[in-house]
Write a protein that holds these residues in place. Sequence first.
Motif, PDB file in Angstrom:
ATOM      1  N   HIS A  69     -10.760  -6.516  -1.385  1.00  0.00           N
ATOM      2  CA  HIS A  69     -10.158  -6.069  -0.134  1.00  0.00           C
ATOM      3  C   HIS A  69     -10.179  -7.177   0.911  1.00  0.00           C
ATOM      4  O   HIS A  69      -9.158  -7.485   1.529  1.00  0.00           O
ATOM      5  CB  HIS A  69     -10.849  -4.821   0.421  1.00  0.00           C
ATOM      6  CG  HIS A  69     -10.204  -4.331   1.671  1.00  0.00           C
ATOM      7  ND1 HIS A  69     -10.563  -4.795   2.923  1.00  0.00           N
ATOM      8  CD2 HIS A  69      -9.182  -3.463   1.865  1.00  0.00           C
ATOM      9  CE1 HIS A  69      -9.793  -4.230   3.827  1.00  0.00           C
ATOM     10  NE2 HIS A  69      -8.950  -3.413   3.216  1.00  0.00           N
ATOM     11  N   ASP A 117       3.763  -4.306   2.562  1.00  0.00           N
ATOM     12  CA  ASP A 117       2.464  -3.912   3.096  1.00  0.00           C
ATOM     13  C   ASP A 117       2.447  -2.457   3.577  1.00  0.00           C
ATOM     14  O   ASP A 117       2.351  -1.540   2.785  1.00  0.00           O
ATOM     15  CB  ASP A 117       2.068  -4.890   4.199  1.00  0.00           C
ATOM     16  CG  ASP A 117       0.594  -4.782   4.590  1.00  0.00           C
ATOM     17  OD1 ASP A 117      -0.097  -3.889   4.069  1.00  0.00           O
ATOM     18  OD2 ASP A 117       0.135  -5.580   5.416  1.00  0.00           O
ATOM     19  N   SER A 118       2.583  -2.222   4.886  1.00  0.00           N
ATOM     20  CA  SER A 118       2.452  -0.879   5.455  1.00  0.00           C
ATOM     21  C   SER A 118       3.752  -0.079   5.390  1.00  0.00           C
ATOM     22  O   SER A 118       3.793   1.062   5.866  1.00  0.00           O
ATOM     23  CB  SER A 118       1.985  -0.968   6.914  1.00  0.00           C
ATOM     24  OG  SER A 118       3.000  -1.546   7.720  1.00  0.00           O
ATOM     25  N   HIS A 143       0.885  -1.159   0.000  1.00  0.00           N
ATOM     26  CA  HIS A 143       0.000   0.000   0.000  1.00  0.00           C
ATOM     27  C   HIS A 143       0.926   1.213   0.000  1.00  0.00           C
ATOM     28  O   HIS A 143       1.426   1.636   1.047  1.00  0.00           O
ATOM     29  CB  HIS A 143      -0.893   0.031   1.242  1.00  0.00           C
ATOM     30  CG  HIS A 143      -1.728  -1.191   1.434  1.00  0.00           C
ATOM     31  ND1 HIS A 143      -2.713  -1.563   0.554  1.00  0.00           N
ATOM     32  CD2 HIS A 143      -1.738  -2.129   2.421  1.00  0.00           C
ATOM     33  CE1 HIS A 143      -3.295  -2.670   0.986  1.00  0.00           C
ATOM     34  NE2 HIS A 143      -2.717  -3.039   2.109  1.00  0.00           N
ATOM     35  N   HIS A 184      -4.344  -1.495  -4.462  1.00  0.00           N
ATOM     36  CA  HIS A 184      -4.703  -0.080  -4.490  1.00  0.00           C
ATOM     37  C   HIS A 184      -6.203   0.131  -4.258  1.00  0.00           C
ATOM     38  O   HIS A 184      -7.028  -0.275  -5.079  1.00  0.00           O
ATOM     39  CB  HIS A 184      -4.302   0.523  -5.832  1.00  0.00           C
ATOM     40  CG  HIS A 184      -4.743   1.939  -6.001  1.00  0.00           C
ATOM     41  ND1 HIS A 184      -4.246   2.974  -5.231  1.00  0.00           N
ATOM     42  CD2 HIS A 184      -5.658   2.497  -6.821  1.00  0.00           C
ATOM     43  CE1 HIS A 184      -4.826   4.102  -5.585  1.00  0.00           C
ATOM     44  NE2 HIS A 184      -5.691   3.842  -6.544  1.00  0.00           N
ATOM     45  N   TYR A 185      -6.535   0.793  -3.129  1.00  0.00           N
ATOM     46  CA  TYR A 185      -7.956   1.029  -2.850  1.00  0.00           C
ATOM     47  C   TYR A 185      -8.311   2.500  -2.598  1.00  0.00           C
ATOM     48  O   TYR A 185      -9.489   2.815  -2.397  1.00  0.00           O
ATOM     49  CB  TYR A 185      -8.430   0.170  -1.671  1.00  0.00           C
ATOM     50  CG  TYR A 185      -7.713   0.354  -0.360  1.00  0.00           C
ATOM     51  CD1 TYR A 185      -8.041   1.376   0.509  1.00  0.00           C
ATOM     52  CD2 TYR A 185      -6.708  -0.538   0.022  1.00  0.00           C
ATOM     53  CE1 TYR A 185      -7.391   1.535   1.726  1.00  0.00           C
ATOM     54  CE2 TYR A 185      -6.053  -0.401   1.233  1.00  0.00           C
ATOM     55  CZ  TYR A 185      -6.397   0.638   2.078  1.00  0.00           C
ATOM     56  OH  TYR A 185      -5.742   0.782   3.285  1.00  0.00           O
ATOM     57  N   GLN A 234       0.781   4.290   2.462  1.00  0.00           N
ATOM     58  CA  GLN A 234       1.095   4.102   3.875  1.00  0.00           C
ATOM     59  C   GLN A 234       2.562   4.388   4.192  1.00  0.00           C
ATOM     60  O   GLN A 234       2.938   4.466   5.370  1.00  0.00           O
ATOM     61  CB  GLN A 234       0.683   2.701   4.321  1.00  0.00           C
ATOM     62  CG  GLN A 234      -0.833   2.534   4.332  1.00  0.00           C
ATOM     63  CD  GLN A 234      -1.304   1.178   4.801  1.00  0.00           C
ATOM     64  OE1 GLN A 234      -0.579   0.455   5.492  1.00  0.00           O
ATOM     65  NE2 GLN A 234      -2.516   0.814   4.434  1.00  0.00           N
ATOM     66  N   GLU A 261       0.866  -3.501  -6.246  1.00  0.00           N
ATOM     67  CA  GLU A 261       0.226  -2.387  -5.546  1.00  0.00           C
ATOM     68  C   GLU A 261      -1.260  -2.676  -5.336  1.00  0.00           C
ATOM     69  O   GLU A 261      -2.066  -2.589  -6.262  1.00  0.00           O
ATOM     70  CB  GLU A 261       0.431  -1.097  -6.332  1.00  0.00           C
ATOM     71  CG  GLU A 261       0.030   0.147  -5.589  1.00  0.00           C
ATOM     72  CD  GLU A 261       0.823   0.349  -4.299  1.00  0.00           C
ATOM     73  OE1 GLU A 261       0.177   0.620  -3.275  1.00  0.00           O
ATOM     74  OE2 GLU A 261       2.060   0.241  -4.318  1.00  0.00           O
TER      75      GLU A 261
END
Length: 461
Positions: free
Chosen positions: A208, A323-324, A61, A123-124, A64, A121
């Motif tokens: 998701h 991830d983050s 993400h 992506h949201y 983030q 990625e």
Amino acid sequence: MNEQTLWASRAWLPGGWRESVLLEIDGLGRWQKVQPDTPLPEGVAPLAGPVLPGLVNAHSHAFQRAFAGLAERRETQDDDFWSWRDRMYRVAGAIDPAMLRAIAAQLYGELLRGGYTQVCEFHYVQHQPEGRPYPERHAMIQALVEAAAEVGIGLTVLPVLYERAGFALPELRPDQARFHLGAEDVWAAATAVQQQRHARLSAGVAIHSLRAARAESIHRLQALAEGFDGPIHIHVAEQPAEVRDCLAATGLRPVEWLAQQGLLDARWQLVHATHVNRAEILAVAHCGSTAVICPSTEANLGDGLTDLPAWLRAGVPLAIGSDSQVTRAWREELRWLDYGQRLSLKSRNVCAAPEAGQPATAERLWQSALDGGASAAGEASWGIHPGARADLLVVDLGDASLAGIPPGRLLDALVFSSPGRPWRDVMVAGDWVVREHQQRGAAERLGHFESVMQRLWAGSE
């Protein structure tokens, strides 16, 4: 792109290290010829150290990155994934396409220096904060595409199906409004990326989570993707509460539900898959799906530890992701993949398998991540062999963490001896994007990123 000839004193090929390797790259940026035990050709300069393939970062993400290091205080009695998520939404709700481009460009440069040459990625963050689409409908996706192209990293864009706040919450929360994307829109976004595909750009689709998508929408997306050979990613079984809620809503555990619905196949990438049982692991193995583990994020969020030995015994490919973005190097992710198990099981080298002829922990984890990453990115092949994209990492043998290490233990030291310098040189699709530890445009990207951070966090302590 011009054809090239390289030569490495040692290279990690399928099966392990080989000596004196001739490497030829075709005009499309793919390996054309890989030939070990070949003398250095006249007129070819040897690479400056041993070489490894670049690794796929299977779960990212990008936005983030602007939150990394800023959630490490607890002001209330309890702090867990859900409270972290609510604080993270401050960033998700504030960024615009220009800010996302600056954040992603900084991140992607760091990922290259951390040894990743492709990033998936998830992506949201799609729309304007109140939920209205941008005039240019895929502006946020295009910001990611442009950031990756600027830096030179490979990118797999995964638009995310996201429709509700929970199993019993049919609508999104106000702070989730910009995430909304239905099955048809996900497919349209992925198709738009595919239409501009080049050597470093591809697309898949994502859901998701089961809590955030209706069953009929998941099946609709699966139908749209019939015959599509790209990857399908989903967050699954990351939190115990998610498992409990799924059981209450469907009578089944999350991975169990996916398997019983007949959804899983080799395209599916199960991200986190932390709270799973042995039967679910065997079901995943039967379907040929991949588990994507994100050790540093799962530790940072207090998610828990998956049953890694069971995944390995079942032969399920294990990709890794940042991830983050609390960690942005695969060496650290692989190290903590095994360290978490050592702490839990009070045993060393948990992921080694001497009974199967795999006594080296680092090599077993590395090869699993290499194979699993190819699936996560939707690549038919990955690594240093003909037909695969010409990505490689040149090891800096001048790094103090590698001093005096016997050649046969190099990968062990790369993973388990730290800290270490970033890779000396990095190639993506036949293009040198890092040379002698230097990266084009790095200082300018850092300045843009710092400006975005000041806008996001002005007035914060």
